[in-house]
Design a protein around this motif. Structure first.
Motif, PDB file in Angstrom:
ATOM      1  N   TYR A 178       0.787  -1.227   0.000  1.00  0.00           N
ATOM      2  CA  TYR A 178       0.000   0.000   0.000  1.00  0.00           C
ATOM      3  C   TYR A 178       0.830   1.293   0.000  1.00  0.00           C
ATOM      4  O   TYR A 178       0.285   2.367  -0.244  1.00  0.00           O
ATOM      5  N   GLY A 179       2.109   1.168   0.282  1.00  0.00           N
ATOM      6  CA  GLY A 179       2.974   2.341   0.223  1.00  0.00           C
ATOM      7  C   GLY A 179       2.477   3.494   1.088  1.00  0.00           C
ATOM      8  O   GLY A 179       2.083   3.298   2.240  1.00  0.00           O
ATOM      9  N   GLU A 180       2.426   4.707   0.514  1.00  0.00           N
ATOM     10  CA  GLU A 180       2.042   5.897   1.274  1.00  0.00           C
ATOM     11  C   GLU A 180       0.545   5.939   1.598  1.00  0.00           C
ATOM     12  O   GLU A 180       0.114   6.753   2.420  1.00  0.00           O
ATOM     13  N   LYS A 181      -0.219   5.087   0.983  1.00  0.00           N
ATOM     14  CA  LYS A 181      -1.667   5.059   1.247  1.00  0.00           C
ATOM     15  C   LYS A 181      -1.965   4.618   2.685  1.00  0.00           C
ATOM     16  O   LYS A 181      -2.979   5.006   3.273  1.00  0.00           O
ATOM     17  N   LEU A 182      -1.059   3.813   3.254  1.00  0.00           N
ATOM     18  CA  LEU A 182      -1.262   3.276   4.599  1.00  0.00           C
ATOM     19  C   LEU A 182      -0.068   3.621   5.482  1.00  0.00           C
ATOM     20  O   LEU A 182       1.052   3.155   5.251  1.00  0.00           O
ATOM     21  N   LYS A 183      -0.292   4.445   6.484  1.00  0.00           N
ATOM     22  CA  LYS A 183       0.748   4.779   7.464  1.00  0.00           C
ATOM     23  C   LYS A 183       0.749   3.695   8.546  1.00  0.00           C
ATOM     24  O   LYS A 183      -0.295   3.412   9.151  1.00  0.00           O
ATOM     25  N   ILE A 184       1.889   3.072   8.762  1.00  0.00           N
ATOM     26  CA  ILE A 184       2.006   2.019   9.772  1.00  0.00           C
ATOM     27  C   ILE A 184       2.827   2.541  10.951  1.00  0.00           C
ATOM     28  O   ILE A 184       3.941   3.033  10.778  1.00  0.00           O
ATOM     29  N   VAL A 185       2.247   2.440  12.133  1.00  0.00           N
ATOM     30  CA  VAL A 185       2.910   2.906  13.364  1.00  0.00           C
ATOM     31  C   VAL A 185       3.072   1.719  14.305  1.00  0.00           C
ATOM     32  O   VAL A 185       2.104   1.033  14.623  1.00  0.00           O
ATOM     33  N   GLN A 186       4.305   1.479  14.732  1.00  0.00           N
ATOM     34  CA  GLN A 186       4.591   0.387  15.656  1.00  0.00           C
ATOM     35  C   GLN A 186       4.976   0.955  17.026  1.00  0.00           C
ATOM     36  O   GLN A 186       5.913   1.754  17.136  1.00  0.00           O
ATOM     37  N   ILE A 187       4.232   0.564  18.034  1.00  0.00           N
ATOM     38  CA  ILE A 187       4.462   1.056  19.396  1.00  0.00           C
ATOM     39  C   ILE A 187       4.816  -0.127  20.292  1.00  0.00           C
ATOM     40  O   ILE A 187       4.022  -1.073  20.413  1.00  0.00           O
ATOM     41  N   GLU A 188       5.999  -0.064  20.911  1.00  0.00           N
ATOM     42  CA  GLU A 188       6.415  -1.147  21.799  1.00  0.00           C
ATOM     43  C   GLU A 188       6.419  -0.680  23.249  1.00  0.00           C
ATOM     44  O   GLU A 188       6.773   0.468  23.547  1.00  0.00           O
ATOM     45  N   LEU A 189       6.036  -1.589  24.121  1.00  0.00           N
ATOM     46  CA  LEU A 189       6.002  -1.308  25.555  1.00  0.00           C
ATOM     47  C   LEU A 189       7.358  -0.841  26.053  1.00  0.00           C
ATOM     48  O   LEU A 189       7.445   0.005  26.949  1.00  0.00           O
ATOM     49  N   GLU A 190       8.422  -1.380  25.475  1.00  0.00           N
ATOM     50  CA  GLU A 190       9.773  -1.063  25.932  1.00  0.00           C
ATOM     51  C   GLU A 190      10.244   0.314  25.468  1.00  0.00           C
ATOM     52  O   GLU A 190      11.286   0.788  25.909  1.00  0.00           O
ATOM     53  N   GLU A 191       9.482   0.953  24.584  1.00  0.00           N
ATOM     54  CA  GLU A 191       9.865   2.265  24.066  1.00  0.00           C
ATOM     55  C   GLU A 191       8.879   3.365  24.434  1.00  0.00           C
ATOM     56  O   GLU A 191       9.288   4.489  24.721  1.00  0.00           O
ATOM     57  N   SER A 192       7.594   3.044  24.435  1.00  0.00           N
ATOM     58  CA  SER A 192       6.577   4.075  24.674  1.00  0.00           C
ATOM     59  C   SER A 192       5.473   3.583  25.604  1.00  0.00           C
ATOM     60  O   SER A 192       4.295   3.498  25.200  1.00  0.00           O
ATOM     61  N   PRO A 193       5.795   3.263  26.855  1.00  0.00           N
ATOM     62  CA  PRO A 193       4.761   2.748  27.763  1.00  0.00           C
ATOM     63  C   PRO A 193       3.674   3.755  28.095  1.00  0.00           C
ATOM     64  O   PRO A 193       2.507   3.394  28.247  1.00  0.00           O
ATOM     65  N   GLN A 194       4.041   5.034  28.169  1.00  0.00           N
ATOM     66  CA  GLN A 194       3.064   6.028  28.617  1.00  0.00           C
ATOM     67  C   GLN A 194       1.947   6.257  27.607  1.00  0.00           C
ATOM     68  O   GLN A 194       0.787   6.434  27.979  1.00  0.00           O
ATOM     69  N   VAL A 195       2.284   6.212  26.318  1.00  0.00           N
ATOM     70  CA  VAL A 195       1.231   6.407  25.320  1.00  0.00           C
ATOM     71  C   VAL A 195       0.272   5.210  25.331  1.00  0.00           C
ATOM     72  O   VAL A 195      -0.944   5.366  25.109  1.00  0.00           O
ATOM     73  N   ILE A 196       0.779   4.023  25.622  1.00  0.00           N
ATOM     74  CA  ILE A 196      -0.087   2.847  25.751  1.00  0.00           C
ATOM     75  C   ILE A 196      -1.044   3.050  26.925  1.00  0.00           C
ATOM     76  O   ILE A 196      -2.235   2.748  26.838  1.00  0.00           O
ATOM     77  N   ALA A 197      -0.507   3.590  28.020  1.00  0.00           N
ATOM     78  CA  ALA A 197      -1.345   3.880  29.194  1.00  0.00           C
ATOM     79  C   ALA A 197      -2.366   4.966  28.891  1.00  0.00           C
ATOM     80  O   ALA A 197      -3.533   4.869  29.288  1.00  0.00           O
ATOM     81  N   ASP A 198      -1.948   5.986  28.170  1.00  0.00           N
ATOM     82  CA  ASP A 198      -2.832   7.117  27.869  1.00  0.00           C
ATOM     83  C   ASP A 198      -3.975   6.730  26.937  1.00  0.00           C
ATOM     84  O   ASP A 198      -5.075   7.302  27.016  1.00  0.00           O
ATOM     85  N   LEU A 199      -3.752   5.754  26.078  1.00  0.00           N
ATOM     86  CA  LEU A 199      -4.805   5.329  25.146  1.00  0.00           C
ATOM     87  C   LEU A 199      -5.940   4.615  25.865  1.00  0.00           C
ATOM     88  O   LEU A 199      -7.094   4.668  25.427  1.00  0.00           O
ATOM     89  N   LYS A 200      -5.600   3.939  26.964  1.00  0.00           N
ATOM     90  CA  LYS A 200      -6.605   3.219  27.777  1.00  0.00           C
ATOM     91  C   LYS A 200      -7.496   2.305  26.931  1.00  0.00           C
ATOM     92  O   LYS A 200      -8.702   2.190  27.153  1.00  0.00           O
ATOM     93  N   THR A 201      -6.895   1.633  25.963  1.00  0.00           N
ATOM     94  CA  THR A 201      -7.674   0.748  25.090  1.00  0.00           C
ATOM     95  C   THR A 201      -7.028  -0.612  24.883  1.00  0.00           C
ATOM     96  O   THR A 201      -7.626  -1.507  24.302  1.00  0.00           O
ATOM     97  N   VAL A 202      -5.792  -0.783  25.376  1.00  0.00           N
ATOM     98  CA  VAL A 202      -5.050  -2.025  25.152  1.00  0.00           C
ATOM     99  C   VAL A 202      -5.369  -3.047  26.240  1.00  0.00           C
ATOM    100  O   VAL A 202      -5.291  -2.750  27.425  1.00  0.00           O
ATOM    101  N   LYS A 203      -5.726  -4.258  25.821  1.00  0.00           N
ATOM    102  CA  LYS A 203      -6.034  -5.339  26.763  1.00  0.00           C
ATOM    103  C   LYS A 203      -5.058  -6.498  26.657  1.00  0.00           C
ATOM    104  O   LYS A 203      -4.853  -7.242  27.618  1.00  0.00           O
ATOM    105  N   VAL A 204      -4.485  -6.681  25.458  1.00  0.00           N
ATOM    106  CA  VAL A 204      -3.522  -7.757  25.219  1.00  0.00           C
ATOM    107  C   VAL A 204      -2.478  -7.269  24.217  1.00  0.00           C
ATOM    108  O   VAL A 204      -2.686  -6.262  23.534  1.00  0.00           O
ATOM    109  N   PHE A 205      -1.392  -8.013  24.129  1.00  0.00           N
ATOM    110  CA  PHE A 205      -0.416  -7.806  23.046  1.00  0.00           C
ATOM    111  C   PHE A 205      -0.514  -8.995  22.090  1.00  0.00           C
ATOM    112  O   PHE A 205      -0.628 -10.132  22.538  1.00  0.00           O
TER     113      PHE A 205
END
Length: 237
Positions: A178-205
């Motif tokens: 899909y190239g530029e049509k689809l932006k893919i963002v990868q968020i890892e617990l070991e790099e960005s824990p606070q944004v995972i907490a702020d989203l308040k939507t994650v239940k599993v990995f």
């Protein structure tokens, strides 16, 4: 005589059923809110992080001890616990937690609770946690990505999560397709824990979310058929 044998067999079966039922009741996988409530009800809760020491060093539930069946100090760590008090266990998924819970029950612990979804559920549910990291990605930055791109696929996981690793090649295929049509963002617990907490939507990995113009098209708790699900949405556009 046959009636007596039958009666004894039924009695033995019922006794076995009762014993097994009682054993199963002492250990339970519980959802975040129940797990949190049970911990808060204890004056000095016995919380065990069953992940490895490297994982624990990066983030954990405050007040948790860190050991599992493979720990060198395992027997010593267990002996320091109170068998008559509840034990609260978490890891990333259920594997290490389950093994530890079973062994603790064999050792005579009265109640053992396993957190469904592990550390992902705890941090993803916005509960307090310790971290020695500053998140690479903030919530405002996350929201800006959603605004700046029509389609955004977000992969939230951990480098220590086995299932999360199987997502990576699928993401590469989608990126190529899909190239530029689809932006893919990868968020890892070991790099960005606070944004995972702020989203308040994650239940599993892993948790996978596809957005269109900032609105959620789908959210997947686990991998599922990610490629097909993305294709169904984007191929129609």
């Amino acid at each position: 005589m046959q009636n007596k044998i039958l009666k004894n067999s039924i009695t033995t079966f019922l006794l076995l059923f009762t014993i097994l039922g009682f054993s199963q009741e002492k250990s339970a996988n519980v959802l975040l809110d129940a797990f949190y409530s049970k911990i808060k009800s204890q004056k000095n809760p016995q919380i065990i992080d069953a992940r490895g020491p490297d994982e624990f060093a990066l983030n954990h539930i405050e007040g948790a001890l860190n050991f599992n069946l493979k720990s060198e100090n395992y027997e010593k760590a267990v002996s320091a616990l109170n068998t008559s008090q509840p034990v609260f266990i978490y890891s990333i998924a259920a594997y290490r937690s389950g093994l530890l819970a079973n062994d603790l029950l064999k050792k005579g612990f009265s109640e053992v609770y396993i957190l469904e979804g592990g550390i992902a559920a705890w941090i993803g549910g916005g509960k307090p946690f310790y971290t020695n990291l500053k998140s690479k990605l903030t919530l405002p930055e996350y929201k800006k990505i959603l605004v700046d791109n029509e389609y955004v696929l977000v992969d939230i996981g951990s480098k220590y999560c086995a299932t999360c690793k199987t997502v990576k090649p699928i993401l590469e295929d989608l990126r190529t397709q899909y190239g530029e049509k689809l932006k893919i963002v990868q968020i890892e617990l070991e790099e960005s824990p606070q944004v995972i907490a702020d989203l308040k939507t994650v239940k599993v990995f892993p948790t996978l979310i596809l957005y269109q113009k900032g609105k959620i098209v789908f959210k997947k708790d686990g991998l599922g058929d990610l490629k097909n699900d993305v294709d169904v949405v984007l191929a129609l556009k």
